[in-house]
Design an enzyme around this catalytic site. Structure first.
Site, PDB file in Angstrom:
ATOM      1  N   ASP A  27      -0.652   1.547  -8.956  1.00 46.35           N
ATOM      2  CA  ASP A  27      -0.313   0.208  -9.427  1.00 46.35           C
ATOM      3  C   ASP A  27       1.002   0.248 -10.202  1.00 46.35           C
ATOM      4  O   ASP A  27       1.308   1.258 -10.831  1.00 46.35           O
ATOM      5  CB  ASP A  27      -1.457  -0.287 -10.334  1.00 46.35           C
ATOM      6  CG  ASP A  27      -1.420  -1.788 -10.549  1.00 46.35           C
ATOM      7  OD1 ASP A  27      -0.604  -2.469  -9.893  1.00 46.35           O
ATOM      8  OD2 ASP A  27      -2.203  -2.276 -11.378  1.00 46.35           O
ATOM      9  N   HIS A  44       8.221  -0.836  -4.096  1.00 46.22           N
ATOM     10  CA  HIS A  44       7.322  -0.280  -3.068  1.00 46.22           C
ATOM     11  C   HIS A  44       7.974   0.929  -2.378  1.00 46.22           C
ATOM     12  O   HIS A  44       7.308   1.898  -2.044  1.00 46.22           O
ATOM     13  CB  HIS A  44       6.949  -1.349  -2.044  1.00 46.22           C
ATOM     14  CG  HIS A  44       6.135  -2.477  -2.641  1.00 46.22           C
ATOM     15  ND1 HIS A  44       5.078  -2.249  -3.489  1.00 46.22           N
ATOM     16  CD2 HIS A  44       6.230  -3.830  -2.525  1.00 46.22           C
ATOM     17  CE1 HIS A  44       4.556  -3.412  -3.864  1.00 46.22           C
ATOM     18  NE2 HIS A  44       5.248  -4.383  -3.297  1.00 46.22           N
ATOM     19  N   SER A  72      -5.024  -3.769  -0.451  1.00 50.60           N
ATOM     20  CA  SER A  72      -6.370  -4.322  -0.604  1.00 50.60           C
ATOM     21  C   SER A  72      -6.498  -5.618   0.197  1.00 50.60           C
ATOM     22  O   SER A  72      -5.495  -6.222   0.582  1.00 50.60           O
ATOM     23  CB  SER A  72      -6.654  -4.594  -2.077  1.00 50.60           C
ATOM     24  OG  SER A  72      -5.982  -5.761  -2.484  1.00 50.60           O
ATOM     25  N   LEU A 138      -5.761  19.454   3.560  1.00 58.78           N
ATOM     26  CA  LEU A 138      -6.145  18.275   2.779  1.00 58.78           C
ATOM     27  C   LEU A 138      -6.441  17.078   3.690  1.00 58.78           C
ATOM     28  O   LEU A 138      -5.703  16.829   4.646  1.00 58.78           O
ATOM     29  CB  LEU A 138      -4.953  17.919   1.865  1.00 58.78           C
ATOM     30  CG  LEU A 138      -5.051  16.633   1.050  1.00 58.78           C
ATOM     31  CD1 LEU A 138      -5.927  16.848  -0.179  1.00 58.78           C
ATOM     32  CD2 LEU A 138      -3.669  16.152   0.612  1.00 58.78           C
ATOM     33  N   SER A 203     -10.954  -2.769  -9.784  1.00 63.76           N
ATOM     34  CA  SER A 203     -10.400  -3.637  -8.736  1.00 63.76           C
ATOM     35  C   SER A 203     -11.003  -3.454  -7.338  1.00 63.76           C
ATOM     36  O   SER A 203     -10.270  -3.305  -6.359  1.00 63.76           O
ATOM     37  CB  SER A 203      -8.878  -3.452  -8.663  1.00 63.76           C
ATOM     38  OG  SER A 203      -8.297  -3.866  -9.875  1.00 63.76           O
TER      39      SER A 203
END
Ligand code: FPP
Length: 247
Positions: A27, A44, A72, A138, A203
């Site tokens: 965020d 961004h 989201s 990973l 959130s």
């Protein structure tokens, strides 16, 4: 941060058991840009660079799973030009990262309502997920068009259908059945959830999965969050005593 301080932190982290799964709510890109008089998309762009460095750092620390909240279901409510630019940026970044992901043996998996993702981005994500699917390193989970309540709704619908089909008795529905019906099927719950930019909220992120997750919040804005911050969060986690509701 000097590289030597960063390597010292990494070494300290690696001296103890590291969390298997770290999830991050990235965020503060917008605020980072606004503070510099730049358009939000510049934030961004820096956010993508930060994400790239964190994937490498997570790998260096020996994490098995890293989940990044990239977009989201609520993010569609942002101004149309920001959403368009963000989609373009993410589409570009996905393809650009493929050689590096292959080299570092990182496996990409996407969680969220992918059917609702614009086709060019969806194609890119599916392509990279397919190319990297056998990589043994990973696992990078990218939450895209993701909402925690939507994920639970989708899972409950799957289970309701199984009950209706007579495969499962209502009283036999278990926590394991719910976990298996989530987008994160087969993955361990996050051990540590990091959120940047000083907000103290979850959130709508991984609501079921974070029941016993340790939380770590920092005022640092996402573009400024670097490997040393990740290592500090892990070091704090290593000092905590996880009791899972016991004594
Ligand atoms: C967070 O800042 C921004 C997002 C969650 C959107 C997209 C994330 C990135 C571009 C980072 C890179 C991700 C990947 C997977 C490559 P914000 O816009 O909510 O900031 P604000 O709260 O200051 O407005």
């Amino acid at each position: 941060m000097a590289v030597t301080a960063e390597s010292a932190l990494l070494e300290a982290v690696r001296a103890h058991p590291v969390p298997a799964h770290v999830a991050i709510i990235m965020d503060g890109n917008g605020r980072w840009a606004t503070q510099r008089g730049l358009p939000r998309v510049a934030g961004h762009r820096e956010g993508v660079k930060a994400a790239r460095a964190i994937v490498r750092a997570a790998d260096a620390a020996g994490l098995r799973f890293l989940t990044l909240y990239a977009f989201s279901t609520e993010n569609w409510n942002r101004p149309e030009d920001e959403v368009t630019m963000l989609m373009r940026l993410l589409e570009e970044s996905i393809y650009r990262e493929l050689p590096d992901l292959m080299e570092n043996k990182v496996r990409l998996r996407v969680i969220g309502r992918t059917a609702g993702v614009p086709l060019p981005v969806r194609r890119g994500l599916e392509h990279v997920a397919l190319e990297t699917r056998d990589n043994p390193g990973l696992t990078l989970l990218v939450a895209f068009n993701y909402g925690g309540r939507d994920e639970l709704l989708d899972a409950f619908r799957v289970l309701a259908r199984r009950v209706q089909a007579g495969e499962l008795a209502p009283d036999a529905v278990s926590e394991a059945d719910i976990s298996r019906a989530l987008y994160t099927e087969g993955l361990p719950d996050p051990d540590l959830l990091i959120r940047t930019s000083g907000e103290m909220r979850v959130s709508n992120f991984l609501l079921w999965q974070i029941a016993y997750t340790e939380l770590w919040m920092t005022p640092t804005l996402w573009p400024d969050f670097g490997p040393s911050d990740l290592y500090r969060a892990i070091a704090d986690y290593q000092r905590r005593d996880r009791r899972f509701g016991g004594v």
